[in-house]
Design a protein around this motif. Structure first.
Motif, PDB file in Angstrom:
ATOM      1  N   LEU A   1     -18.144  -0.257   3.274  1.00 57.82           N
ATOM      2  CA  LEU A   1     -17.048  -0.873   2.498  1.00 57.82           C
ATOM      3  C   LEU A   1     -16.795  -1.535   1.440  1.00 57.82           C
ATOM      4  N   VAL A   2     -18.176  -1.089   0.763  1.00 55.72           N
ATOM      5  CA  VAL A   2     -18.580  -0.875  -0.822  1.00 55.72           C
ATOM      6  C   VAL A   2     -17.476   0.196  -1.009  1.00 55.72           C
ATOM      7  N   LEU A   3     -17.467   1.700  -0.848  1.00 59.69           N
ATOM      8  CA  LEU A   3     -16.912   2.573  -1.296  1.00 59.69           C
ATOM      9  C   LEU A   3     -16.249   2.773  -0.891  1.00 59.69           C
TER      10      LEU A   3
ATOM     11  N   LEU B   1      -6.759   6.887  -3.433  1.00 64.95           N
ATOM     12  CA  LEU B   1      -5.621   7.396  -2.558  1.00 64.95           C
ATOM     13  C   LEU B   1      -4.854   6.692  -1.952  1.00 64.95           C
ATOM     14  N   ALA B   2      -4.543   6.212  -2.334  1.00 63.13           N
ATOM     15  CA  ALA B   2      -3.168   5.060  -1.586  1.00 63.13           C
ATOM     16  C   ALA B   2      -1.721   5.961  -2.340  1.00 63.13           C
ATOM     17  N   PRO B   3      -2.087   6.094  -3.978  1.00 63.36           N
ATOM     18  CA  PRO B   3      -0.334   6.851  -4.023  1.00 63.36           C
ATOM     19  C   PRO B   3      -0.142   8.524  -3.148  1.00 63.36           C
TER      20      PRO B   3
ATOM     21  N   SER C   1       2.541   1.371   3.888  1.00 62.49           N
ATOM     22  CA  SER C   1       2.356   2.134   2.856  1.00 62.49           C
ATOM     23  C   SER C   1       1.820   0.391   1.422  1.00 62.49           C
ATOM     24  N   SER C   2       2.615  -0.655   1.709  1.00 66.23           N
ATOM     25  CA  SER C   2       1.847  -1.749   0.543  1.00 66.23           C
ATOM     26  C   SER C   2       0.354  -2.677   0.315  1.00 66.23           C
ATOM     27  N   GLY C   3       0.615  -3.025  -0.367  1.00 63.78           N
ATOM     28  CA  GLY C   3      -1.305  -3.688  -0.881  1.00 63.78           C
ATOM     29  C   GLY C   3      -1.642  -4.529   0.381  1.00 63.78           C
ATOM     30  N   PRO C   4      -1.236  -5.299   0.879  1.00 66.46           N
ATOM     31  CA  PRO C   4      -1.703  -5.808   2.163  1.00 66.46           C
ATOM     32  C   PRO C   4      -2.362  -5.087   2.903  1.00 66.46           C
ATOM     33  N   ALA C   5      -1.689  -4.068   3.490  1.00 72.06           N
ATOM     34  CA  ALA C   5      -1.389  -3.628   4.548  1.00 72.06           C
ATOM     35  C   ALA C   5      -2.376  -2.852   4.566  1.00 72.06           C
ATOM     36  N   VAL C   6      -2.875  -2.252   3.910  1.00 69.60           N
ATOM     37  CA  VAL C   6      -4.376  -1.960   3.218  1.00 69.60           C
ATOM     38  C   VAL C   6      -4.966  -3.055   2.754  1.00 69.60           C
ATOM     39  N   GLY C   7      -5.210  -3.821   2.828  1.00 74.83           N
ATOM     40  CA  GLY C   7      -6.692  -5.081   2.364  1.00 74.83           C
ATOM     41  C   GLY C   7      -6.718  -5.431   4.283  1.00 74.83           C
ATOM     42  N   ILE C   8      -5.982  -5.785   4.785  1.00 69.55           N
ATOM     43  CA  ILE C   8      -5.559  -5.528   5.955  1.00 69.55           C
ATOM     44  C   ILE C   8      -6.490  -4.811   7.093  1.00 69.55           C
ATOM     45  N   GLY C   9      -6.310  -3.662   6.704  1.00 71.10           N
ATOM     46  CA  GLY C   9      -6.991  -1.950   7.239  1.00 71.10           C
ATOM     47  C   GLY C   9      -8.117  -2.024   7.099  1.00 71.10           C
TER      48      GLY C   9
END
Length: 166
Positions: free
Chosen positions: A75-77, A85-87, A115-123
């Motif tokens: 998780l930390v990494l 890598l998101a962009p 590709s939105s920020g909340p989706a990455v966090g939920i993932g």
């Protein structure tokens, strides 16, 4: 006397977390190879730090602990790696959506939302709980096999010398 499980669990978990978080190397984790490796590594290290053979149960416990540590290291990494890598992933998704002109509008909206920020966090949160469950089970199995594979043999005692009758 039971061997210490702290250092082997931390080192095995570090191996699990680092190898599971790296973008290209984590492909081998599709069959939980890195998790099994980390659990077996923890059992190996525990056996090396103990003069007597370790019990299979101790190997399973240290593998389970390595799986838990590995999940937190992952998780930390994963947070900075996902951020970096998101962009790139967003650009690839936009190119794929441009090339898929016959895609249903509902599917297109779903993929654009990924590709939105909340989706990455939920993932990441969902991935953490999946990784926690999978790592504890397969880390325990790796520790069990590691305890069996790397177990030291007990020294054989020489046969007793018969008394001499002179």
């Amino acid at each position: 006397m039971t061997p210490s499980k702290t250092q082997p669990a931390l080192l095995g978990g570090l191996a699990i977390g680092v190898l599971s978080a790296l973008p290209v190397i984590n492909v081998a984790n599709c069959c939980c190879a890195w998790i099994l490796f980390g659990g077996a590594l923890a059992a190996y290290l525990m056996q090396q730090n103990h003069p007597e053979p370790i019990a299979v149960g101790d190997g399973a416990i240290v593998g389970l602990l390595a799986g838990v540590v590995g999940t937190f290291v992952w998780l930390v990494l994963s947070i900075p790696i996902s951020t970096a890598l998101a962009p790139f992933q967003s650009q690839m998704l936009q190119r794929a959506l441009r090339n898929a002109s016959d895609m249903a509008p509902e599917a297109r909206a779903l993929l654009e939302g990924l590709s939105s920020g909340p989706a990455v966090g939920i993932g990441l949160v969902f991935g953490f709980f999946v990784m926690l469950c999978v790592s504890t089970v397969f880390g325990m199995v790796g520790g069990l096999f590691g305890a069996l594979m790397f177990r030291k043999n007990l020294p054989t005692l020489p046969p007793p010398i018969p008394p001499s009758t002179c």
